[in-house]
Scaffold this motif. Structure first.
Motif, PDB file in Angstrom:
ATOM      1  N   PHE A  55       0.844  -1.185   0.000  1.00  0.00           N
ATOM      2  CA  PHE A  55       0.000   0.000   0.000  1.00  0.00           C
ATOM      3  C   PHE A  55       0.883   1.240   0.000  1.00  0.00           C
ATOM      4  CE2 PHE A  55      -2.712  -3.267   1.732  1.00  0.00           C
ATOM      5  CZ  PHE A  55      -3.940  -2.997   1.161  1.00  0.00           C
ATOM      6  N   ASP A  56       0.307   2.326  -0.466  1.00  0.00           N
ATOM      7  CA  ASP A  56       0.923   3.651  -0.417  1.00  0.00           C
ATOM      8  C   ASP A  56       0.340   4.319   0.828  1.00  0.00           C
ATOM      9  OD1 ASP A  56       1.333   6.420  -0.663  1.00  0.00           O
ATOM     10  OD2 ASP A  56       1.298   6.336  -2.854  1.00  0.00           O
ATOM     11  N   ALA A  57       1.174   4.468   1.855  1.00  0.00           N
ATOM     12  CA  ALA A  57       0.738   5.072   3.121  1.00  0.00           C
ATOM     13  C   ALA A  57       1.336   6.472   3.198  1.00  0.00           C
ATOM     14  CB  ALA A  57       1.191   4.211   4.295  1.00  0.00           C
ATOM     15  N   ASP A  58       0.570   7.444   2.730  1.00  0.00           N
ATOM     16  CA  ASP A  58       1.044   8.832   2.656  1.00  0.00           C
ATOM     17  C   ASP A  58       2.383   8.925   1.928  1.00  0.00           C
ATOM     18  OD1 ASP A  58      -1.212   9.695   3.993  1.00  0.00           O
ATOM     19  OD2 ASP A  58      -0.192  10.151   5.878  1.00  0.00           O
ATOM     20  N   GLY A  59       2.539   8.145   0.860  1.00  0.00           N
ATOM     21  CA  GLY A  59       3.738   8.211   0.028  1.00  0.00           C
ATOM     22  C   GLY A  59       4.814   7.199   0.376  1.00  0.00           C
ATOM     23  N   ALA A  60       4.667   6.493   1.501  1.00  0.00           N
ATOM     24  CA  ALA A  60       5.662   5.487   1.899  1.00  0.00           C
ATOM     25  C   ALA A  60       5.083   4.090   1.678  1.00  0.00           C
ATOM     26  CB  ALA A  60       6.034   5.668   3.369  1.00  0.00           C
ATOM     27  N   PRO A  61       5.928   3.132   1.299  1.00  0.00           N
ATOM     28  CA  PRO A  61       5.408   1.775   1.115  1.00  0.00           C
ATOM     29  C   PRO A  61       5.050   1.132   2.453  1.00  0.00           C
ATOM     30  CG  PRO A  61       7.788   1.806   0.792  1.00  0.00           C
ATOM     31  CD  PRO A  61       7.356   3.229   0.991  1.00  0.00           C
ATOM     32  N   LEU A  62       3.969   0.378   2.443  1.00  0.00           N
ATOM     33  CA  LEU A  62       3.518  -0.371   3.611  1.00  0.00           C
ATOM     34  C   LEU A  62       3.124  -1.756   3.120  1.00  0.00           C
ATOM     35  CD1 LEU A  62       2.572  -0.540   6.625  1.00  0.00           C
ATOM     36  CD2 LEU A  62       0.321   0.203   5.785  1.00  0.00           C
ATOM     37  N   LEU A  63       3.745  -2.790   3.684  1.00  0.00           N
ATOM     38  CA  LEU A  63       3.429  -4.164   3.328  1.00  0.00           C
ATOM     39  C   LEU A  63       2.456  -4.719   4.349  1.00  0.00           C
ATOM     40  CD1 LEU A  63       3.831  -6.860   1.820  1.00  0.00           C
ATOM     41  CD2 LEU A  63       5.912  -7.195   3.177  1.00  0.00           C
ATOM     42  N   VAL A  64       1.325  -5.212   3.868  1.00  0.00           N
ATOM     43  CA  VAL A  64       0.359  -5.875   4.740  1.00  0.00           C
ATOM     44  C   VAL A  64       0.295  -7.335   4.308  1.00  0.00           C
ATOM     45  CG1 VAL A  64      -2.015  -5.949   5.574  1.00  0.00           C
ATOM     46  CG2 VAL A  64      -0.962  -3.738   5.048  1.00  0.00           C
ATOM     47  N   LEU A  65       0.711  -8.220   5.210  1.00  0.00           N
ATOM     48  CA  LEU A  65       0.633  -9.659   4.972  1.00  0.00           C
ATOM     49  C   LEU A  65      -0.697 -10.107   5.548  1.00  0.00           C
ATOM     50  CD1 LEU A  65       4.260 -10.609   6.005  1.00  0.00           C
ATOM     51  CD2 LEU A  65       3.335 -10.438   3.693  1.00  0.00           C
ATOM     52  N   THR A  66      -1.670 -10.292   4.675  1.00  0.00           N
ATOM     53  CA  THR A  66      -3.022 -10.600   5.120  1.00  0.00           C
ATOM     54  C   THR A  66      -3.444 -11.992   4.688  1.00  0.00           C
ATOM     55  OG1 THR A  66      -5.315  -9.852   5.096  1.00  0.00           O
ATOM     56  CG2 THR A  66      -4.072  -9.529   3.090  1.00  0.00           C
ATOM     57  N   HIS A  70      -9.212 -12.568   3.952  1.00  0.00           N
ATOM     58  CA  HIS A  70      -9.565 -11.222   4.391  1.00  0.00           C
ATOM     59  C   HIS A  70      -9.369 -10.159   3.324  1.00  0.00           C
ATOM     60  CE1 HIS A  70      -8.875 -12.253   8.898  1.00  0.00           C
ATOM     61  NE2 HIS A  70     -10.058 -12.623   8.474  1.00  0.00           N
ATOM     62  N   ARG A  71     -10.112  -9.079   3.500  1.00  0.00           N
ATOM     63  CA  ARG A  71      -9.881  -7.854   2.736  1.00  0.00           C
ATOM     64  C   ARG A  71      -9.341  -6.838   3.732  1.00  0.00           C
ATOM     65  NH1 ARG A  71     -11.655  -7.258  -2.270  1.00  0.00           N
ATOM     66  NH2 ARG A  71     -11.861  -5.024  -2.051  1.00  0.00           N
ATOM     67  N   VAL A  72      -8.382  -6.053   3.316  1.00  0.00           N
ATOM     68  CA  VAL A  72      -7.767  -5.077   4.211  1.00  0.00           C
ATOM     69  C   VAL A  72      -8.645  -3.837   4.305  1.00  0.00           C
ATOM     70  CG1 VAL A  72      -5.760  -3.582   4.551  1.00  0.00           C
ATOM     71  CG2 VAL A  72      -5.456  -5.924   3.711  1.00  0.00           C
ATOM     72  N   ASN A  73      -8.952  -3.427   5.533  1.00  0.00           N
ATOM     73  CA  ASN A  73      -9.694  -2.193   5.795  1.00  0.00           C
ATOM     74  C   ASN A  73      -8.650  -1.076   5.839  1.00  0.00           C
ATOM     75  OD1 ASN A  73     -10.796   0.056   7.125  1.00  0.00           O
ATOM     76  ND2 ASN A  73     -12.240  -1.210   8.266  1.00  0.00           N
ATOM     77  N   THR A  74      -8.550  -0.312   4.752  1.00  0.00           N
ATOM     78  CA  THR A  74      -7.491   0.691   4.648  1.00  0.00           C
ATOM     79  C   THR A  74      -7.663   1.832   5.653  1.00  0.00           C
ATOM     80  OG1 THR A  74      -8.673   1.737   2.809  1.00  0.00           O
ATOM     81  CG2 THR A  74      -6.912   0.180   2.248  1.00  0.00           C
ATOM     82  N   GLU A  75      -8.887   2.144   6.029  1.00  0.00           N
ATOM     83  CA  GLU A  75      -9.080   3.191   7.041  1.00  0.00           C
ATOM     84  C   GLU A  75      -8.548   2.727   8.391  1.00  0.00           C
ATOM     85  OE1 GLU A  75     -13.172   4.456   6.993  1.00  0.00           O
ATOM     86  OE2 GLU A  75     -13.040   5.109   4.903  1.00  0.00           O
ATOM     87  N   LEU A  76      -8.815   1.473   8.738  1.00  0.00           N
ATOM     88  CA  LEU A  76      -8.298   0.902   9.980  1.00  0.00           C
ATOM     89  C   LEU A  76      -6.767   0.877   9.954  1.00  0.00           C
ATOM     90  CD1 LEU A  76      -8.590  -0.691  12.672  1.00  0.00           C
ATOM     91  CD2 LEU A  76      -8.777  -2.765  11.271  1.00  0.00           C
ATOM     92  N   ILE A  77      -6.205   0.433   8.845  1.00  0.00           N
ATOM     93  CA  ILE A  77      -4.747   0.353   8.722  1.00  0.00           C
ATOM     94  C   ILE A  77      -4.119   1.741   8.826  1.00  0.00           C
ATOM     95  CG2 ILE A  77      -2.852  -0.255   7.146  1.00  0.00           C
ATOM     96  CD1 ILE A  77      -4.341  -2.659   8.538  1.00  0.00           C
ATOM     97  N   ARG A  79      -5.222   4.239  10.545  1.00  0.00           N
ATOM     98  CA  ARG A  79      -5.233   4.601  11.977  1.00  0.00           C
ATOM     99  C   ARG A  79      -4.122   3.847  12.719  1.00  0.00           C
ATOM    100  NH1 ARG A  79     -10.832   4.255  11.215  1.00  0.00           N
ATOM    101  NH2 ARG A  79     -10.972   2.223  12.238  1.00  0.00           N
ATOM    102  N   ILE A  80      -3.950   2.572  12.402  1.00  0.00           N
ATOM    103  CA  ILE A  80      -2.927   1.761  13.086  1.00  0.00           C
ATOM    104  C   ILE A  80      -1.526   2.319  12.853  1.00  0.00           C
ATOM    105  CG2 ILE A  80      -1.758  -0.493  13.060  1.00  0.00           C
ATOM    106  CD1 ILE A  80      -4.565  -1.752  12.628  1.00  0.00           C
ATOM    107  N   VAL A  81      -1.230   2.704  11.614  1.00  0.00           N
ATOM    108  CA  VAL A  81       0.128   3.185  11.307  1.00  0.00           C
ATOM    109  C   VAL A  81       0.284   4.690  11.456  1.00  0.00           C
ATOM    110  CG1 VAL A  81       0.675   1.203   9.853  1.00  0.00           C
ATOM    111  CG2 VAL A  81      -0.219   3.271   8.795  1.00  0.00           C
ATOM    112  N   GLY A  82      -0.816   5.387  11.748  1.00  0.00           N
ATOM    113  CA  GLY A  82      -0.734   6.820  12.017  1.00  0.00           C
ATOM    114  C   GLY A  82      -0.516   7.689  10.798  1.00  0.00           C
ATOM    115  N   VAL A  83      -1.198   7.347   9.694  1.00  0.00           N
ATOM    116  CA  VAL A  83      -1.111   8.169   8.492  1.00  0.00           C
ATOM    117  C   VAL A  83      -2.508   8.639   8.098  1.00  0.00           C
ATOM    118  CG1 VAL A  83       0.966   6.992   7.659  1.00  0.00           C
ATOM    119  CG2 VAL A  83      -1.278   6.189   6.904  1.00  0.00           C
ATOM    120  N   VAL A  84      -2.552   9.610   7.202  1.00  0.00           N
ATOM    121  CA  VAL A  84      -3.829  10.152   6.749  1.00  0.00           C
ATOM    122  C   VAL A  84      -4.537   9.192   5.816  1.00  0.00           C
ATOM    123  CG1 VAL A  84      -4.944  12.042   5.486  1.00  0.00           C
ATOM    124  CG2 VAL A  84      -3.048  12.527   7.034  1.00  0.00           C
TER     125      VAL A  84
END
Length: 158
Positions: A55-66, A70-77, A79-84
């Motif tokens: 994923f692109d987390a405010d411009g930085a790469p974020l790897l989610v091993l899911t 499951h489908r990843v809830n990007t809003e939840l993620i 909040r977890i990583v502290g990005v917009v």
């Protein structure tokens, strides 16, 4: 190390070996771009497939091993990583961050470490299958091993 591995899978196999992972890369007869196609070829539950999603987390790469279940809830993620905003990354972004193609992104073997989250659901399975750097490759591992080798944070992704 198995012979005739694609170049990206060789890099991943080397990384796995250096991290003390016993499981070896398996070359599948067909491409496995989805958890369902990988599970069908391996004869396991879809939930035991560890999808490697960049994923692109405010411009930085974020790897989610899911879990493939499951489908990843990007809003939840986010909040977890502290990005917009967390959004699916473009293929070029994925390749730049990991050196690997979408559909084959491994948890390790990237040019630089990628911040990683690991779906708690994967802990339900004794054996978890993760991509090996190429759409035709996977390797057996476990939830605990994924957390260890990636330095990932265990989270609920849904």
């Amino acid at each position: 190390m198995p012979e005739k591995l694609p170049q990206n899978a060789v890099k991943v196999a080397t990384a796995l070996q250096s991290l003390g992972v016993a499981g070896e890369i398996v070359v599948l007869p067909e491409s496995a771009p989805t958890a369902a196609t990988a599970a069908a070829q391996l004869g396991c539950e879809v939930g035991a497939i560890a999808n490697s999603l960049i994923f692109d987390a405010d411009g930085a790469p974020l790897l989610v091993l899911t879990s493939g279940a499951h489908r990843v809830n990007t809003e939840l993620i986010a909040r977890i990583v502290g990005v917009v905003k967390v959004k699916r990354a473009a293929p070029e972004f994925v390749r730049e961050a990991t050196g690997q193609p979408i559909g084959g992104v491994a948890p390790v073997g990237h040019p630089a470490p990628v911040r990683t989250l690991v779906d708690n659901w994967l802990s339900k399975f004794d054996v978890v299958w993760a991509a090996g750097g190429h759409p035709h490759t996977v390797f057996p591992t476990s939830f605990d091993e994924l957390v260890r080798i990636t330095g990932g944070k265990p989270v609920d992704v849904e």
